[in-house]
Design an enzyme around this catalytic site. Structure first.
Site, short mmCIF file in Angstrom:
data_model
loop_
_atom_site.label_atom_id
_atom_site.label_comp_id
_atom_site.label_asym_id
_atom_site.label_seq_id
_atom_site.Cartn_x
_atom_site.Cartn_y
_atom_site.Cartn_z
N ARG A 82 11.51 -0.29 10.92
CA ARG A 82 9.95 -0.37 11.94
C ARG A 82 9.91 -1.79 12.88
O ARG A 82 10.43 -2.32 13.12
CB ARG A 82 8.50 -0.27 11.32
N ARG A 116 -9.72 0.78 8.94
CA ARG A 116 -8.94 -0.51 9.25
C ARG A 116 -10.40 -0.81 10.14
O ARG A 116 -10.34 -2.76 10.01
CB ARG A 116 -8.06 -0.74 9.84
N ARG A 118 11.91 -5.15 4.74
CA ARG A 118 11.64 -3.71 4.08
C ARG A 118 13.14 -2.08 5.74
O ARG A 118 12.55 -2.97 7.30
CB ARG A 118 10.27 -3.36 4.68
N LYS A 140 0.61 -1.28 -0.26
CA LYS A 140 -0.34 0.03 -0.27
C LYS A 140 1.36 1.13 0.30
O LYS A 140 0.75 1.78 -0.92
CB LYS A 140 -0.73 -0.08 1.49
N ARG A 175 -1.34 -8.45 13.60
CA ARG A 175 -0.94 -7.90 12.85
C ARG A 175 -2.13 -8.13 11.18
O ARG A 175 -3.10 -8.49 11.27
CB ARG A 175 0.32 -6.56 11.73
#
Ligand code: AP5
Length: 219
Positions: free
Chosen positions: A162, A89, A128, A15, A173
């Site tokens: 992160r 969400r 990431r 996203k 998650r």
């Protein structure tokens, strides 16, 4: 014409990556509640500390907090339209978004459902890193910076990982996504706003598929 879209998908679907491209290519404005919450936590306020604890576990922050954050941004407006990234969400957030857009005399044009297999997400998430200055998104294997330690987009050396990008937090998650966010697929399908896109494809193909939706070229 300005368009307002939602990028809907699990953690690691791509996203943020696609939102940044839409900002560059079309002058749209990315509204990432994840980024807004990370900014709040770095402020050191009491609210920021509570938010940090919830995010690091991979759970969802309360609807009231995120709706408040988004309402402020929508109020400011965007000539090129908004890309909602990571919001809504929950069904409550989706209803609130509809009401906020209506209050500004505008609507949602498309909800892009970014479809991926869970199997690829661990690899995407644990590899990431992002630029702390401009938000550009990278990956150790699939999209490393051209010069190690330097952001391709802005030249900053502030590259970050992160705290919630661990396998353990990712499991929570994902469960939060299936329990609370995936019902939005049916919600937007019923409204005729849903456009599924194969987000397992390479980044350029995903970008082309999203562009086709925005340009009204889908069947
Ligand atoms: P948030 O920051 O929104 O995270 P997320 O939804 O979990 O999504 P990610 O940012 O992890 O993934 P992405 O889909 O953007 O993937 P990316 O493009 O980076 O939320 C974090 C937390 O904040 C939540 O857990 C919650 O606590 C809280 N929160 C946020 N919003 C909230 C809300 N509305 N309500 C309540 N709580 C909220 O890509 C991932 C990696 O894959 C990158 O390295 C990238 O280079 C790579 N990649 C991308 N596309 C491809 C591709 N096509 N092929 C190969 N690699 C790819």
């Amino acid at each position: 014409m300005a368009k307002n879209i939602i990028l809907l998908g699990p953690p690691g679907a791509g996203k943020g990556t696609q939102a940044k491209r839409l900002e560059d290519d079309r002058g749209m404005v990315q509204l990432s509640t994840g980024d807004m919450l990370r900014e709040a936590r770095s402020s050191g306020s009491e609210m920021g500390r509570r938010v940090a604890e919830i995010m690091d576990k991979g759970q969802l922050v309360t609807d009231e907090i995120v709706i408040g954050l988004i309402a402020e941004k929508i109020e400011a407006g965007s000539e090129g339209g908004f890309i909602f990234d990571g919001f809504p969400r929950t069904l409550k957030q989706a209803d609130a978004l509809g009401a906020l857009l209506a209050s500004k005399g505008t609507t949602l044009d498309a909800v892009i459902e970014m479809r991926v297999d869970d199997a690829v997400l661990v690899k995407r998430i644990t590899g990431r890193y992002t630029c702390g200055q401009c938000g550009a998104v990278y990956h150790d294997e699939t999209r490393p910076t051209k010069v190690a330690g330097t952001c391709d987009a802005c030249g900053s050396h502030d590259l970050r990982r992160r705290a919630d990008d661990t396998e353990e937090a990712l499991t929570t998650r994902l469960m939060e996504y299936y329990k609370k966010t995936s019902p939005l697929i049916g919600y937007y399908y019923a409204k005729g706003d849903l456009y599924p896109v194969d987000a397992l494809a390479e980044m350029d193909s995903v970008a082309r598929a999203i562009a086709a939706v925005l340009d009204g070229e889908t069947a």
